[in-house]
Every structure is written in structure tokens, then in C-alpha cells.
Design a protein around this motif. Structure first.
Motif, PDB file in Angstrom:
ATOM      1  N   SER A   1       0.839  -1.213   0.000  1.00 38.97           N
ATOM      2  CA  SER A   1       0.000   0.000   0.000  1.00 38.97           C
ATOM      3  C   SER A   1       0.873   1.261   0.000  1.00 38.97           C
ATOM      4  O   SER A   1       0.529   2.260  -0.634  1.00 38.97           O
ATOM      5  CB  SER A   1      -0.938   0.008   1.201  1.00 38.97           C
ATOM      6  OG  SER A   1      -0.294   0.404   2.383  1.00 38.97           O
ATOM      7  N   LYS A   2       2.001   1.211   0.694  1.00 43.15           N
ATOM      8  CA  LYS A   2       2.901   2.372   0.717  1.00 43.15           C
ATOM      9  C   LYS A   2       3.477   2.637  -0.671  1.00 43.15           C
ATOM     10  O   LYS A   2       3.609   3.796  -1.092  1.00 43.15           O
ATOM     11  CB  LYS A   2       4.022   2.131   1.723  1.00 43.15           C
ATOM     12  CG  LYS A   2       3.545   2.095   3.174  1.00 43.15           C
ATOM     13  CD  LYS A   2       4.705   1.797   4.118  1.00 43.15           C
ATOM     14  CE  LYS A   2       4.221   1.722   5.572  1.00 43.15           C
ATOM     15  NZ  LYS A   2       5.350   1.395   6.499  1.00 43.15           N
ATOM     16  N   ILE A   3       3.807   1.562  -1.383  1.00 46.97           N
ATOM     17  CA  ILE A   3       4.335   1.717  -2.747  1.00 46.97           C
ATOM     18  C   ILE A   3       3.264   2.278  -3.670  1.00 46.97           C
ATOM     19  O   ILE A   3       3.524   3.169  -4.490  1.00 46.97           O
ATOM     20  CB  ILE A   3       4.849   0.361  -3.272  1.00 46.97           C
ATOM     21  CG1 ILE A   3       5.962  -0.170  -2.380  1.00 46.97           C
ATOM     22  CG2 ILE A   3       5.320   0.483  -4.715  1.00 46.97           C
ATOM     23  CD1 ILE A   3       6.378  -1.599  -2.675  1.00 46.97           C
ATOM     24  N   ALA A   4       2.040   1.762  -3.535  1.00 49.65           N
ATOM     25  CA  ALA A   4       0.927   2.225  -4.376  1.00 49.65           C
ATOM     26  C   ALA A   4       0.639   3.707  -4.135  1.00 49.65           C
ATOM     27  O   ALA A   4       0.431   4.475  -5.086  1.00 49.65           O
ATOM     28  CB  ALA A   4      -0.309   1.391  -4.101  1.00 49.65           C
ATOM     29  N   LYS A   5       0.626   4.113  -2.877  1.00 52.86           N
ATOM     30  CA  LYS A   5       0.336   5.518  -2.552  1.00 52.86           C
ATOM     31  C   LYS A   5       1.424   6.437  -3.086  1.00 52.86           C
ATOM     32  O   LYS A   5       1.146   7.524  -3.611  1.00 52.86           O
ATOM     33  CB  LYS A   5       0.167   5.679  -1.041  1.00 52.86           C
ATOM     34  CG  LYS A   5      -1.157   5.157  -0.509  1.00 52.86           C
ATOM     35  CD  LYS A   5      -1.267   5.297   0.999  1.00 52.86           C
ATOM     36  CE  LYS A   5      -2.677   4.963   1.487  1.00 52.86           C
ATOM     37  NZ  LYS A   5      -3.143   3.638   1.069  1.00 52.86           N
ATOM     38  N   LYS A   6       2.673   6.006  -2.971  1.00 50.51           N
ATOM     39  CA  LYS A   6       3.780   6.810  -3.495  1.00 50.51           C
ATOM     40  C   LYS A   6       3.678   6.956  -5.006  1.00 50.51           C
ATOM     41  O   LYS A   6       4.021   8.007  -5.575  1.00 50.51           O
ATOM     42  CB  LYS A   6       5.109   6.163  -3.111  1.00 50.51           C
ATOM     43  CG  LYS A   6       6.333   6.979  -3.502  1.00 50.51           C
ATOM     44  CD  LYS A   6       7.615   6.299  -3.033  1.00 50.51           C
ATOM     45  CE  LYS A   6       8.839   7.104  -3.441  1.00 50.51           C
ATOM     46  NZ  LYS A   6      10.118   6.451  -3.002  1.00 50.51           N
ATOM     47  N   ALA A   7       3.178   5.892  -5.670  1.00 53.53           N
ATOM     48  CA  ALA A   7       3.031   5.912  -7.128  1.00 53.53           C
ATOM     49  C   ALA A   7       1.751   6.631  -7.574  1.00 53.53           C
ATOM     50  O   ALA A   7       1.560   6.857  -8.771  1.00 53.53           O
ATOM     51  CB  ALA A   7       3.032   4.483  -7.667  1.00 53.53           C
ATOM     52  N   GLY A   8       0.885   6.948  -6.627  1.00 50.83           N
ATOM     53  CA  GLY A   8      -0.391   7.581  -6.974  1.00 50.83           C
ATOM     54  C   GLY A   8      -1.372   6.623  -7.604  1.00 50.83           C
ATOM     55  O   GLY A   8      -2.253   7.013  -8.370  1.00 50.83           O
ATOM     56  N   ALA A   9      -1.221   5.316  -7.285  1.00 50.19           N
ATOM     57  CA  ALA A   9      -2.075   4.286  -7.877  1.00 50.19           C
ATOM     58  C   ALA A   9      -3.124   3.820  -6.883  1.00 50.19           C
ATOM     59  O   ALA A   9      -2.885   3.750  -5.673  1.00 50.19           O
ATOM     60  CB  ALA A   9      -1.227   3.092  -8.317  1.00 50.19           C
ATOM     61  N   LEU A  10      -4.293   3.489  -7.393  1.00 54.30           N
ATOM     62  CA  LEU A  10      -5.347   2.884  -6.585  1.00 54.30           C
ATOM     63  C   LEU A  10      -4.920   1.470  -6.232  1.00 54.30           C
ATOM     64  O   LEU A  10      -4.432   0.725  -7.087  1.00 54.30           O
ATOM     65  CB  LEU A  10      -6.658   2.854  -7.383  1.00 54.30           C
ATOM     66  CG  LEU A  10      -7.912   2.386  -6.636  1.00 54.30           C
ATOM     67  CD1 LEU A  10      -8.441   3.508  -5.749  1.00 54.30           C
ATOM     68  CD2 LEU A  10      -8.997   1.965  -7.637  1.00 54.30           C
ATOM     69  N   PHE A  11      -5.123   1.065  -4.985  1.00 54.03           N
ATOM     70  CA  PHE A  11      -4.700  -0.256  -4.528  1.00 54.03           C
ATOM     71  C   PHE A  11      -5.940  -1.091  -4.195  1.00 54.03           C
ATOM     72  O   PHE A  11      -6.644  -0.811  -3.238  1.00 54.03           O
ATOM     73  CB  PHE A  11      -3.784  -0.119  -3.311  1.00 54.03           C
ATOM     74  CG  PHE A  11      -3.263  -1.422  -2.760  1.00 54.03           C
ATOM     75  CD1 PHE A  11      -3.130  -2.557  -3.564  1.00 54.03           C
ATOM     76  CD2 PHE A  11      -2.880  -1.517  -1.435  1.00 54.03           C
ATOM     77  CE1 PHE A  11      -2.633  -3.751  -3.056  1.00 54.03           C
ATOM     78  CE2 PHE A  11      -2.387  -2.700  -0.911  1.00 54.03           C
ATOM     79  CZ  PHE A  11      -2.261  -3.820  -1.722  1.00 54.03           C
ATOM     80  N   ALA A  12      -6.187  -2.120  -5.020  1.00 51.51           N
ATOM     81  CA  ALA A  12      -7.358  -2.975  -4.844  1.00 51.51           C
ATOM     82  C   ALA A  12      -6.931  -4.371  -4.405  1.00 51.51           C
ATOM     83  O   ALA A  12      -6.024  -4.962  -4.985  1.00 51.51           O
ATOM     84  CB  ALA A  12      -8.150  -3.065  -6.147  1.00 51.51           C
ATOM     85  N   VAL A  13      -7.601  -4.891  -3.383  1.00 47.59           N
ATOM     86  CA  VAL A  13      -7.303  -6.220  -2.852  1.00 47.59           C
ATOM     87  C   VAL A  13      -8.543  -7.097  -2.945  1.00 47.59           C
ATOM     88  O   VAL A  13      -9.611  -6.724  -2.459  1.00 47.59           O
ATOM     89  CB  VAL A  13      -6.834  -6.150  -1.386  1.00 47.59           C
ATOM     90  CG1 VAL A  13      -6.677  -7.550  -0.801  1.00 47.59           C
ATOM     91  CG2 VAL A  13      -5.523  -5.378  -1.274  1.00 47.59           C
ATOM     92  N   ASP A  14      -8.373  -8.256  -3.585  1.00 42.24           N
ATOM     93  CA  ASP A  14      -9.437  -9.258  -3.612  1.00 42.24           C
ATOM     94  C   ASP A  14      -9.411  -9.993  -2.274  1.00 42.24           C
ATOM     95  O   ASP A  14      -8.445 -10.679  -1.959  1.00 42.24           O
ATOM     96  CB  ASP A  14      -9.194 -10.232  -4.768  1.00 42.24           C
ATOM     97  CG  ASP A  14     -10.317 -11.238  -4.942  1.00 42.24           C
ATOM     98  OD1 ASP A  14     -10.828 -11.730  -3.927  1.00 42.24           O
ATOM     99  OD2 ASP A  14     -10.667 -11.563  -6.097  1.00 42.24           O
TER     100      ASP A  14
END
Length: 402
Positions: free
Chosen positions: A180-193
Motif C-alpha cells: 500500500s505504501k508503494i501504491a500511494k507513493k506511485a499515486g495508484a489505486l490499490f485494490a485487494v481481492d
């Protein structure tokens, strides 16, 4: 005579998951005050005037006008699941795959890039590669458990991170907080199944995910009766982006299926706890059986991410898989000799199911991709149900003999 006393509603934010699973989201009609959730089998809803109809269509997210995108029974299911996951809002869809598609279509556009675990359901790979790929959306597949690979895959146009944890069928575990930290830094939405664990065992939103995806067909129903999906997240994303897409495109969950899911949620915590305990006991037994190379279950101390799984999950879950010596021939022999287990690729049922992933759930994935994901011809997956554990052992032991 009607009582003049009006009871206060409970503060659902202070209630335990077991209570939320039974009580959250319930609405009663003013006329009948029914105790159980009502099933609204209607395509549309009437208004007392043209003015009210105009207002209803102008504010479709605040009332009920047409069951393609607004229905009271569906809303009750959505509200209950959002409460269980700790999300602000939820939109239900016709299937788990339609939930993934809806989330992607609401968020992505041509030219965007997706980082996805290679250890996802075979149809999910088909969706990202063969369908979204036709519209100029590219996907990079990475090792689920290798956090550095997620960082390395980020591009300037990366807009979505997507994964399943535990994975299907090897029960690999992703570090949700770290990714999640990597996704937030990249500005990407993080979806978990969260299909395998459900909110009874794992809360991805609390661990840093932006969106939770469900195939409600599985454990949310729990008895293999109906098909459905769901997207849970912030009000801004779910109602601001997902709802407008659903209103127009119509990947609709039927009211009847929503009612069945509501009933399933009432026993979710009880089922997940018992089925997880059954699965762990079966996995521990399988580790001692001849002809088995390796058993995969997060609750086993031999699992490579056992410690991580126990930090972010309450239990190991009800899914296990194992590799047989002798490859496909041995796998088919074991499956064919069972009498109790249901031979079906579905999972999440109170009845134990058994399948051969390479020729069922992942048959449309290339042999090279299956090998990269660790899905060998000798792999068998079992979704453990509520049967007596000794009966399940007896059902399997014949196929394990040489």
C-alpha cells in the motif's frame, strides 16, 4: 395504537463483526415493520408526482428508481458488507468478475498501466490482458510476495495495483501494508481481492488498501447458491466513480441474489472460523501422508509467509492445496477416487470441493504463465467445508495410496 416512543438506533461503529453480520444495513418498511429483510422483486419504483419523479432521477444515488442500479434489498446487502469491511460505501455487481471489470472501467482509461500479481484467478489475467488490453491498458505481472517487484514495476502511467491474498491456489500471502505504501507513493489505486478471507478473517482497508473486491459467490453466500460480486471503498470512489458506471453499464446484482447474500452474511464469522480450523487440521494431516511433495496453507508453520499471514489474518483460511508426486496422473487418480468431496472448481461452500487447477481454474493461462505462478500438473486444490474432518481424511486416503 402506535407507540409515541421512538427507539434509538444502535451505534454500528461500536459493534462487533458478528453483530454487524446480523444487524447492519437492515431497513424496515414503515407499513409492515418486517423483522427479516424484505425481498423487493420489482424492476422499478413509483412516485406520487412528476416533480418527485424528476427529483428522484436527478438524485438517483439517494433513493430508489430502477433496479438496474437502485434496489432496497441490494442496498441492504451493500450497507452490511461495507460495515463488515470497514468501508464507507459498497456497490454490488452480478459476479466477482464483473466487480473487477466495473472497478477497472470506473477508474482506468486508455494509456493507463496496471501492476497485478501473477498469482490471481485465471479469468482475472484474461480480463486484464485480453480485454482491457484491447483498449490500450497495459498490465505488468509480478511476484505477489516480492515487495520489491511491485516497486520495480511502477511506471509513470501506473494507475492500479491489484492482488489476491491469499492467492489462488497456492495461498501465497502479500504484505498489504508494505504494498500500500508503494501504491500511494506511485499515486495508484490499490485494490485487494478479499475473497478467500472475507472480513471475518482479514480487513484490507485497515491495512492500507483503497478498495476491496469480492466474489460474493464464494464465502459471503457460503452455500454455493447464487452468483454475485462487490466493490467496497471510500464514498468518493464507490459513489463518485463506480456508481455512475453501474448506472449506465448495468452489471446488476439481482434483488433475489442480494437477499440470499444477506442470509449468508449472518453466519459468515461462524463458518469461516470452523472451516479454517478444519482446513488447518487437514493440511497438517496431509503433510504426513505418502506421495505428497508439499502442502500449501497459511496456517502451517512450513508456509513461507506463515508469520505474515498470522499478523494480518485471524485464521489461515479454508483453502489448501498440495503437490502430488507423479504429476497429473496422480492428481486425477486422487480426485477420481474421492466419494465425498465435490469435484467442482467453485469454492467457499459448506461442502468440501476438490479440483485440479491446471486443467480447470487456470486452463486458459499459458503453460509458461502457469509454471511461473507455481501451478504444476501435480497440484490439487481443496476448499474445505463443514464436514467431519475424519470423514474428509477417509475420503482422501484411498487416492493417496500407491
Amino acid at each position: 395504537m402506535k407507540s409515541k416512543t421512538t427507539r434509538k438506533k444502535p451505534d454500528f461503529s461500536k459493534l462487533a463483526l458478528e453483530t454487524l453480520a446480523v444487524r447492519a444495513g437492515t431497513r424496515r418498511t414503515a407499513e409492515y415493520q418486517e423483522h427479516s429483510e424484505a425481498l423487493f422483486l420489482t424492476s422499478s419504483f413509483c412516485f406520487d408526482s412528476a416533480e418527485l419523479a424528476a427529483d428522484g432521477f436527478a438524485h438517483a444515488d439517494q433513493g430508489f428508481i430502477y433496479s438496474r442500479f437502485t434496489n432496497p434489498t441490494v442496498s441492504m446487502f451493500q450497507d452490511r458488507l461495507a460495515a463488515l469491511e470497514g468501508g464507507e460505501a459498497c456497490i454490488a455487481t452480478a459476479s466477482g468478475m464483473s466487480a473487477i471489470l466495473t472497478m477497472a472501467m470506473a477508474h482506468l482509461q486508455a494509456g493507463d498501466h496496471v501492476v497485478c500479481s501473477r498469482s490471481v484467478f485465471g479469468a482475472t489475467i484474461q480480463l486484464f490482458t485480453n480485454i482491457l488490453g484491447r483498449f490500450g491498458i497495459t498490465t505488468t505481472y509480478v511476484d505477489l510476495a516480492d515487495t520489491k517487484s511491485w516497486q520495480a514495476a511502477v511506471q509513470p502511467n501506473t494507475k492500479l495495483f491489484y492482488l489476491e491474498t491469499p492467492s489462488n491456489p497456492l495461498t501465497e500471502i502479500a504484505d498489504i501494508k508494505a504494498i500500500s505504501k508503494i501504491a500511494k507513493k506511485a499515486g495508484a489505486l490499490f485494490a485487494v481481492d478479499n475473497c478467500f478471507c472475507t472480513p471475518a478473517l482479514q480487513k484490507p482497508l485497515a491495512l492500507g488498501a483503497d478498495v476491496v473486491i469480492h466474489s460474493a459467490t464464494k464465502y459471503l453466500d457460503g452455500q454455493g447458491r447464487v452468483v454475485g460480486g462487490a466493490i467496497v471503498g471510500s464514498n468518493d470512489f464507490v459513489m463518485g466513480k463506480v456508481f455512475p458506471y453501474v448506472r449506465t453499464a448495468g452489471p446488476t446484482l439481482s434483488a433475489f441474489n442480494a437477499w440470499v447474500f444477506l442470509k449468508g452474511l449472518e453466519t459468515l464469522e461462524l463458518r469461516m472460523k470452523q472451516q479454517s480450523q478444519n482446513a488447518l487440521a487437514l493440511a497438517q494431516w496431509l503433510e504426513k501422508q505418502p506421495g505428497i511433495e508439499r502442502v500449501y496453507h497459511p496456517g502451517l508453520k512450513s508456509h513461507p509467509q506463515h508469520a505474515l499471514a498470522m499478523r494480518q489474518q485471524k485464521e489461515g483460511g479454508a483453502i489448501l492445496s498440495f503437490t502430488l508426486k507423479g504429476g497429473k496422473k496422480s492428481a486425477f487418480k486422487l480426485i477420481n477416487q474421492t466419494k465425498l468431496c465435490s469435484i467442482t472448481a467453485n469454492l467457499g461452500d459448506t461442502r468440501t470441493t476438490i479440483t485440479h487447477p491446471a486443467t480447470t481454474t487456470h486452463c486458459r493461462v499459458s503453460p509458461e504463465a502457469r509454471k511461473a505462478a507455481g501451478i504444476s500438473d501435480g497440484l490439487v486444490r481443496i476448499a474445505v467445508g463443514l464436514e467431519n474432518i475424519n470423514d474428509l481424511k477417509t475420503d482422501l486416503v484411498g487416492g493417496l495410496k500407491k
